[in-house]
Write a protein that holds these residues in place. Structure first.
Motif, short mmCIF file in Angstrom:
data_model
loop_
_atom_site.label_atom_id
_atom_site.label_comp_id
_atom_site.label_asym_id
_atom_site.label_seq_id
_atom_site.Cartn_x
_atom_site.Cartn_y
_atom_site.Cartn_z
N HIS B 50 -53.08 49.01 40.70
CA HIS B 50 -52.13 49.65 39.80
C HIS B 50 -50.99 50.33 40.54
O HIS B 50 -50.07 50.85 39.92
CB HIS B 50 -52.87 50.64 38.88
CG HIS B 50 -53.67 49.94 37.82
ND1 HIS B 50 -53.08 49.26 36.77
CD2 HIS B 50 -55.00 49.78 37.65
CE1 HIS B 50 -54.02 48.74 36.01
NE2 HIS B 50 -55.20 49.04 36.52
N MET B 51 -51.05 50.39 41.85
CA MET B 51 -49.89 50.89 42.60
C MET B 51 -48.98 49.75 43.02
O MET B 51 -47.76 49.87 42.97
CB MET B 51 -50.35 51.65 43.85
CG MET B 51 -50.75 53.08 43.56
SD MET B 51 -51.42 53.80 45.06
CE MET B 51 -52.61 54.91 44.33
N ARG B 53 -48.77 46.58 41.78
CA ARG B 53 -48.19 45.75 40.73
C ARG B 53 -46.85 46.29 40.19
O ARG B 53 -45.87 45.57 40.16
CB ARG B 53 -49.18 45.55 39.59
CG ARG B 53 -48.71 44.51 38.60
CD ARG B 53 -49.59 44.43 37.38
NE ARG B 53 -49.05 43.44 36.46
CZ ARG B 53 -48.03 43.66 35.66
NH1 ARG B 53 -47.41 44.82 35.68
NH2 ARG B 53 -47.59 42.72 34.85
N PRO B 54 -46.81 47.58 39.81
CA PRO B 54 -45.51 48.06 39.31
C PRO B 54 -44.42 48.04 40.37
O PRO B 54 -43.24 47.92 40.03
CB PRO B 54 -45.80 49.49 38.86
CG PRO B 54 -47.16 49.83 39.33
CD PRO B 54 -47.87 48.57 39.65
N ASN B 194 -40.08 47.75 32.03
CA ASN B 194 -41.35 48.28 32.48
C ASN B 194 -41.25 49.77 32.30
O ASN B 194 -40.20 50.29 31.91
CB ASN B 194 -41.62 47.89 33.93
CG ASN B 194 -40.64 48.54 34.86
OD1 ASN B 194 -40.90 49.57 35.45
ND2 ASN B 194 -39.46 47.95 35.00
N GLY B 195 -42.32 50.48 32.56
CA GLY B 195 -42.31 51.92 32.33
C GLY B 195 -41.29 52.65 33.18
O GLY B 195 -40.73 53.64 32.77
N ALA B 196 -41.06 52.16 34.39
CA ALA B 196 -40.19 52.89 35.30
C ALA B 196 -38.89 52.13 35.51
O ALA B 196 -38.89 50.93 35.63
CB ALA B 196 -40.88 53.07 36.64
N LYS B 233 -40.15 59.90 39.04
CA LYS B 233 -41.28 59.02 39.29
C LYS B 233 -41.49 58.97 40.80
O LYS B 233 -40.53 59.04 41.56
CB LYS B 233 -40.98 57.60 38.79
CG LYS B 233 -40.58 57.57 37.34
CD LYS B 233 -41.60 56.87 36.52
CE LYS B 233 -41.14 56.80 35.09
NZ LYS B 233 -42.14 56.42 34.16
N LEU B 234 -42.74 58.83 41.16
CA LEU B 234 -43.08 58.78 42.57
C LEU B 234 -42.43 57.55 43.21
O LEU B 234 -42.51 56.45 42.68
CB LEU B 234 -44.61 58.71 42.70
CG LEU B 234 -45.20 58.94 44.08
CD1 LEU B 234 -44.84 60.33 44.61
CD2 LEU B 234 -46.71 58.77 44.03
N ARG B 239 -45.93 56.09 47.01
CA ARG B 239 -47.02 55.41 46.30
C ARG B 239 -47.90 54.67 47.30
O ARG B 239 -49.12 54.71 47.23
CB ARG B 239 -46.45 54.43 45.28
CG ARG B 239 -45.85 55.13 44.09
CD ARG B 239 -45.57 54.14 42.98
NE ARG B 239 -44.22 54.31 42.47
CZ ARG B 239 -43.63 53.47 41.64
NH1 ARG B 239 -44.27 52.39 41.23
NH2 ARG B 239 -42.42 53.70 41.20
N TYR B 248 -53.96 60.94 45.62
CA TYR B 248 -52.78 60.85 44.77
C TYR B 248 -51.82 62.01 45.02
O TYR B 248 -52.26 63.13 45.29
CB TYR B 248 -53.18 60.90 43.30
CG TYR B 248 -53.72 59.61 42.75
CD1 TYR B 248 -52.85 58.57 42.39
CD2 TYR B 248 -55.08 59.42 42.57
CE1 TYR B 248 -53.33 57.39 41.87
CE2 TYR B 248 -55.58 58.22 42.06
CZ TYR B 248 -54.70 57.22 41.71
OH TYR B 248 -55.17 56.04 41.19
N TYR B 249 -50.56 61.71 44.90
CA TYR B 249 -49.55 62.77 44.88
C TYR B 249 -49.47 63.35 43.48
O TYR B 249 -49.73 62.66 42.49
CB TYR B 249 -48.17 62.21 45.23
CG TYR B 249 -47.89 62.15 46.72
CD1 TYR B 249 -47.58 63.31 47.42
CD2 TYR B 249 -47.91 60.93 47.39
CE1 TYR B 249 -47.30 63.26 48.78
CE2 TYR B 249 -47.63 60.87 48.75
CZ TYR B 249 -47.33 62.04 49.45
OH TYR B 249 -47.05 61.99 50.77
#
Lengths: 602, 361
Positions: B50-51, B53-54, B194-196, B233-234, B239, B248-249
């Motif tokens: 999940h890190m 892929r985005p 996408n979300g970001a 966003k990070l 990431r 996690y940050y």
């Protein structure tokens, strides 16, 4: 960051602004709304809460993939301390008949949105006036227009994809310029094939000519954000996706995995964890999972609710539990229509109207199935992309109930003869290799199933009750169900079957529909036999109304008999029309939250 | 190759040339990220999955933004993505702050995460460095593109800084005539999401600057000493660093200044299972697979599908934006083809599995 998981000790030491029972869509929205206005809330969840982590959700996906029977609750491990009714597969419901209610809901964090299909139809304006306009069931104390702004909030919260233009054709009013946050999911190839042959044809129902017309289903499923939404909302909708305790940066679009019920592996489908995961002030929301509410405590002096008693278990595989109480100013039962009613009955709450548990509704479904002459790509796409909504309204509602038709992209599975059965049968006949593949193409890829969702108006005698002889492992009551289907609804089921015959004829599809008389939901109407399937849209068990004599809650979902008690969810709905209940539940949760805030601020 | 071309931008032609290089840089990160992503065994290393892929999705966003700017200034995108040299030959070099490093296409590993950190760090520019590389001090290289290594930028961020400077200078000189491209070729947000991050349609100077700034920021951040970008966003770098640190940050979206400081995450810890990974061949080439074997065919199929994917992307950037949705849909096929390589051992190579190949030689 997500909401704070707490233990019983923390709960016992805290006095909350609001104690909410249930972490489904209703409880989650109320928690979000109240906490964002500075209130501290507790959510009691009967089920487990591993869902909020990536690994927890993934384990559900894998449990589902590994399950032999793919039913609505197959991702969720059996929990005898908080059983989830599952189409009669476990003995949670005590069904007293004469007809079975069946159906399922899910007792885990996120509630039944953890298995819902994601359909987000609004109710029609007429649905709110079923009694006054058609002489059936009950009226709402509010109208469609009262609920409109809350529908919009719900559509934003859930992230609805759909086409308002098509919905307007069903006489559903929208604000001028309003569109859904995202565009409709593209119709499947199957939809297009049906549209070509069916659109514009007619069917005569009770002397009324109804035009058949396909329209897309609005749904809580990520698609393409609609740029026009910015005109109404100020900004384009940004879909959110995977819920996690830690920040994840994307919301995935529906990929057509076709396992929407129960679980979307890429989390393109909304579930209530998304609402819980996007609470702006998560520190204000405590979640105590594995805590089954067992009693609402009343102060006999002033008639106010003082606490919720719960049974907390450490291990779902053990019947050991401890008892705790959660105290606060305001109490919200958001545990679903059946659980809410059950909890109130178990607490022997006062009921001036005597209606707690009565008027229980659902949407019985009539299924019909056929083989299309051509391969139509069954098992691709989300479960439903289009349907026929033109039978949702009409004068015929005086004589028989309205219905909506869904075109299922997933073949015959729901009828009990799905892809797995075809495969098993072929293998038993020693098919293998290319022959097997060809047979599966022939027998699965042409499968068409139409699902007719029928309205069943509120009926006093359809009810949930409790009985000390029927309890679960923790000693909590199991719901005792009395349920029947009226002729008003049966007539429509019979007509739905006729409509399906007509549609199949026009499609040149080979009709394979047959209703075994051994089925528990089998019935006969005017000489022909049918069975139905439960719709899981349980509602009406604590209806809202205009006075304490005709209803359990007022138009703000506050109990008439206890002024600091709210009953949120479909139990408060006096009628459910032909709309799946979740969107309206969400809208009502926004509406009720406003009143709760007013109460808390005075 | 035209080693004289990476001079500073003085003409619209130079600007377009730079933007082509930009698209190549953005794309060059996709094969290593994608291969590492697909090498994760199903159901394992969810945090990593999940890190990464985005980030892949966002690299495609950058690619699209660069294409939008390119189209806006009247570039002709035909032949850009379909040029066989568009896909680098791995291992390949990418520019970094002080020293060069090699980017391999291979499995998810500690080494791969180091490389990813290097890739994202290379987008960094420190506060005290001039935003535009000094004309004299054009030291480092973009050797993947065959340039004279004495005429390159020390980081991708500086590279874009020069694009922005050039755009600014040209706009001063030409006015809005600079934006002579066909607006129909712009990819708008409805074709991509996408979300970001967000697609920015580029039609004028302001939108061009916004698009380029977004590419710059998503890698490293909007300001030094911050782990997040303008959207809170990070950033990619941090990431990936989470995977190295197993923690996690925390980004505080309400009080951004209360967010974690670089290299000091305070969020939840997690364990990376470095062994739950398929042992894929590093920098696989077609002749790594025995001729006539199923893997050979699968590798050919993947490469063809990847070329087709690039063709479709080019087509969608060339006035058919609606085709982007289909091209992205085609990535499911890429994933399935990649999996059939990654999950199978190469005959004769002990314990080494197949890997997708992105170019033929």
């Amino acid at each position: 960051m997500t909401i704070k998981s707490v233990d019983c000790q923390t709960v016992s030491k805290t006095f909350y602004d609001a104690v909410i029972v249930g972490s489904g869509v209703a409880g989650a929205i109320v928690a979000k709304q109240l906490s964002e206005q500075g209130k501290n809330v507790l959510i009691l969840e009967a089920g487990t809460s591993r869902d909020l982590t990536l690994a927890g959700f993934q384990s559900y996906v894998e449990t589902f993939y590994g399950a032999i029977a793919k039913h609505a609750n197959s991702p969720y491990p059996l929990n005898l301390n908080a059983l989830s009714p599952t189409d009669g597969l476990n003995s949670y419901f005590e069904e007293k008949g004469p007809m079975p209610l069946s159906g399922s809901y899910t007792r885990v964090t996120g509630g039944t949105t953890m298995h819902w299909q994601g359909t987000t139809l609004r109710m029609l304006p007429d649905d709110f006036k079923l009694r006054s306009k058609y002489g059936q069931g009950l009226d709402w104390p509010i109208e469609y227009t009262d609920l409109m702004p809350y529908y919009r909030k719900a559509e934003y919260e859930i992230g609805v994809s759909g086409n308002t233009k098509e919905q307007k054709e069903l006489d559903i009013p929208f604000l001028p310029g309003y569109v859904f946050p995202m565009k409709e999911l593209p119709p499947s190839y199957l939809d297009e094939q049906i549209r070509e042959k069916i659109d514009g044809t007619t069917f005569d129902l009770d002397k009324e000519t109804i035009k058949l017309k396909l329209s897309s289903f609005p749904q809580g499923r990520n698609s393409v954000p609609n740029p026009d939404y910015a005109l109404y909302h100020g900004d384009v909708f940004v879909p959110s996706g995977v819920t996690s305790e830690n920040p994840l940066e994307y919301g995935e679009r529906c990929q057509g995995n076709a396992s929407c019920v129960p679980i979307c592996p890429v989390q393109a489908k909304y579930d209530a964890r998304r609402t819980l995961g996007t609470i702006a002030f998560p520190d204000r929301v405590h979640l105590l999972s594995q805590a089954v509410a067992s009693r609402v405590e009343i102060d006999p002096e002033n008639g106010r609710v003082t606490a919720i008693h719960y049974k907390h278990y450490k291990d779902k595989n053990s019947p050991q539990y401890t008892i705790g109480t959660a105290k606060g100013r305001l109490f919200v039962l958001a545990a679903n229509a059946i659980e809410n009613a059950k909890l109130m009955l178990a607490s022997e709450l006062l009921s001036t109207s005597g209606l707690i548990g009565n008027n229980m509704m659902d949407h019985p479904f009539i299924l019909t199935w056929a083989l299309m002459p051509q391969v139509i790509g069954t098992m691709r796409g989300p479960l439903v992309t289009s349907g026929i909504g033109t039978f949702r309204k009409g004068k015929f509602r005086k004589q028989q109930s309205a219905f909506g038709i869904a075109i299922e992209n997933s073949g015959w599975g729901w009828s009990g003869t799905g892809a797995t059965d075809v495969l098993r049968d072929a293998v038993n006949r020693n098919r293998y290799g290319k022959d097997l593949r060809q047979e599966l193409i022939d027998r699965i890829s042409r499968q068409l199933l139409l699902a007719f969702m029928c309205e069943l108006p509120a009926d006093y005698s359809n009810r949930v009750t409790i009985d000390p002889q029927y309890k679960d492992r923790l000693g909590n009551y199991r719901p005792v169900i009395h349920f029947n289907i009226s002729d008003y609804c049966k007539k429509t089921m019979a007509d739905a079957r006729k409509v399906s015959r007509e549609i199949f004829k026009r499609l040149k599809a080979e009709d394979y529909t047959h209703y075994k008389n051994s089925d528990p939901a089998y019935f006969e109407y005017e000489g022909e036999g049918y069975w139905y399937r439960g719709g899981n849209h349980f509602s009406g068990t604590h209806v809202m109304g205009t006075s304490k004599h005709n209803s359990v809650v007022n138009k703000n979902l506050r109990s008439w008999d206890y002024e600091n008690l709210y009953l949120v969810g479909s139990g408060s709905m006096p009628s459910i029309g032909t709309a799946n209940t979740t969107l309206t539940i969400a809208a009502l949760s926004f509406l009720a939250s406003e009143q709760m805030l007013k109460d808390l601020n005075t | 190759m035209k080693s004289d071309r990476l001079k500073l931008i003085t003409t619209i032609e130079d600007l377009r040339y730079y933007l082509i290089q930009g698209m190549k840089i953005e794309h060059a990160t996709i094969p290593p990220y994608l291969t590492a992503l697909y090498s994760l065994k199903p159901g394992s290393n969810l945090e990593a999955f999940h890190m990464i892929r985005p980030i892949v999705v966002e690299e495609m966003l950058h690619l699209t933004l660069a294409a939008n700017v390119f189209n806006a200034v009247g570039g002709n995108i035909e032949g850009v993505f379909t040029n066989p040299e568009f896909v680098p030959r791995y291992p390949t070099k990418l520019p970094t702050g002080e020293e060069e490093f090699l980017v391999n296409v291979g499995k998810f590993s500690k080494q791969a995460v180091k490389t990813f950190l290097n890739i994202e760090r290379s987008k960094e520019v420190t506060q005290d460095e001039p935003l535009v590389g000094s004309r004299v001090k054009e030291e480092f290289l973009l050797s993947i593109f065959g340039y004279d290594p004495t005429k390159s930028f020390s980081s991708i961020r500086l590279f874009y800084a020069e694009v922005i400077r050039g755009l600014y200078a040209l706009h001063k000189e030409m006015g809005d005539a600079l934006f002579c491209g066909d607006p129909q070729k712009q990819i708008s947000r409805e074709y991509y999401y996408n979300g970001a991050g967000d697609i920015i349609k580029v039609t004028d100077f302001d939108s061009a600057i916004r698009a380029l700034t977004l590419i710059q920021e998503q890698g490293e951040g909007s300001r030094t000493e911050a782990i997040y970008d303008a959207e809170k966003k990070l950033c990619h770098y941090y990431r990936f660093e989470q995977l190295e640190l197993g923690q996690y940050y925390v980004v505080d979206k309400n009080e951004p200044l209360n967010s974690d400081k670089p290299h000091c995450p305070t969020g939840k810890t997690f364990t990376v299972d470095w062994d739950a990974v398929y042992p894929v061949k590093e920098n696989a080439k077609l002749n790594d697979y025995p001729k006539g074997s199923e893997l050979y065919t699968a590798a050919q199929d993947f490469q063809k599908a990847y070329s087709k994917f690039l063709e479709e992307i080019e087509d969608s950037f060339n006035g058919n934006p609606e085709k982007l949705v289909l091209a992205v849909g085609g990535m499911f096929r890429l994933r399935d083809l990649a999996n059939s390589l990654i999950r199978n051992p190469i005959p004769g190579m002990d314990g080494v599995n197949g890997a997708p190949i992105y170019r033929l030689d």
